[in-house]
Scaffold this active site. Structure first.
Site, PDB file in Angstrom:
ATOM      1  CG  ASP A 115     -21.099  64.914  20.573  1.00 27.42           C
ATOM      2  OD1 ASP A 115     -22.062  64.669  21.324  1.00 27.42           O
ATOM      3  OD2 ASP A 115     -21.225  65.234  19.376  1.00 27.42           O
ATOM      4  CG  HIS A 174     -24.512  67.000  19.709  1.00 28.11           C
ATOM      5  ND1 HIS A 174     -23.745  66.104  18.981  1.00 28.11           N
ATOM      6  CD2 HIS A 174     -25.656  67.184  18.981  1.00 28.11           C
ATOM      7  CE1 HIS A 174     -24.402  65.752  17.883  1.00 28.11           C
ATOM      8  NE2 HIS A 174     -25.554  66.403  17.853  1.00 28.11           N
ATOM      9  CB  SER A 231     -26.984  67.290  14.976  1.00 25.06           C
ATOM     10  OG  SER A 231     -27.474  66.253  15.787  1.00 25.06           O
TER      11      SER A 231
END
Length: 316
Positions: free
Chosen positions: A218, A252, A96
């Site tokens: 995602d 995610h 991320s």
């Protein structure tokens, strides 16, 4: 600063595992046993994680210190951590927001990195006329307002969405604990840095070979973002290898929901199992990554980032 840094495992190669917003080093628990069998693994927590082992400082002082978040600051801290732990030429796995942190750090100190694995990374989350990041400005503003007014309530709704449907309850519990441990003021300041920021220009200077890993379902960093990143990195002609791999899953956090698939990518493309990299020089892994690197679409970067269909409510 970084917290709770440690190196586990053994082997010639060193991996650095970096978590993103709302996470802690615990998000790597499902992949760590396999990775540490043949590699040294550097684990740590970013200072926003309020990890259980961190008992120093007063909450007010910590919140004030963390209000000055920038991607460059995190990159400087990553460089300092790797220098402190005497790690160089490492395989960096950034999840991320930590993906773009790794990109910036690799530009500052390319000697520290041999390969970047960017898991669910995004240089910009806000849509614009020429870019699809996944979120309209109004969505981000509503999300930030929810985080500011009721972080706990927002996180209770966001974590299951981020994990994805059908996830193991233990994975949801693990991520929930790390989200709820964050100071709400810190969480809001960090969310502003991430969701209002624009790091696209950074991609032009990435020279370290990289592999972008995205999950098909995602909502936060959809595959179109990965295709944009790959195309822009290759268009700059500084990086010879920019591969993209898509995991057929949801959410995610593939390290929690699809750990086997993520490990397969790491083993084949980067980590150099004995069958892949018998002499330990990484050339075979790089060759495999080159095979998976696609050419830039004829339509350029815009074609590399097609529109994402459907809306996701992240504000409540």
């Amino acid at each position: 600063m970084y917290l709770n840094q440690k190196i586990v495992g053994h082997g010639k190669r060193t991996l650095v595992l970096a978590h993103g917003y709302g996470g802690s080093q615990a998000i790597w628990d499902m992949v760590l046993p396999h990775l540490s069998r043949r590699n040294k693994v550097l684990l740590f927590d970013w200072d926003f994680s309020s990890a259980p082992d961190d008992v120093s400082g007063e909450e007010g002082a910590a919140a004030e210190h963390n209000s000055g978040f920038t991607f460059s600051r995190f990159a400087d801290e990553l460089v300092a951590l790797m220098d402190e732990m005497k790690v160089s030429g490492a395989v960096y796995v950034g999840h991320s927001m930590a993906g773009m942190v790794g990109c910036i750090a690799s530009i500052k100190r390319p000697d520290l990195f041999s390969h970047l694995v960017l898991v669910g990374a995004s240089p910009r989350y806000m849509n614009s006329e020429d870019y699809e990041g996944g979120f309209d400005k109004s969505d981000i503003e509503a999300m930030l307002a929810s985080i500011s007014s009721d972080f706990r309530g927002w996180a209770e709704g966001f974590v299951p969405l981020a994990i994805g449907s059908g996830a193991d309850p233990s994975a949801v519990e693990r991520l929930s604990r790390s989200f709820f441990a964050m100071d709400p003021r810190v969480a809001h300041a960090l969310a502003r840095m991430i969701f209002l920021g624009d790091q696209r220009a950074v991609l032009d200077d990435v020279a370290v070979p990289c592999t972008l890993v995205h999950v098909s379902g995602d909502f936060a960093a959809p595959p179109c973002v990965g295709r944009y990143m790959q195309a822009r990195i290759l268009a700059a002609c500084r990086c010879a290898v920019a591969a993209m791999v898509t995991i057929d899953s949801v959410g995610h956090f593939p390290q929690l929901v699809a750990p086997g698939e993520l490990l397969g990518i790491l083993d084949q493309l980067v980590l150099g199992d004995d069958a892949v990299d018998a002499d330990g020089d990484g050339e075979e892994a790089t060759a495999l990554a080159e095979e998976m690197s696609s050419e830039i679409p004829s339509g350029g970067l815009a074609e590399a980032a097609p529109e994402v269909q459907g809306d996701i409510d992240v504000a409540s």
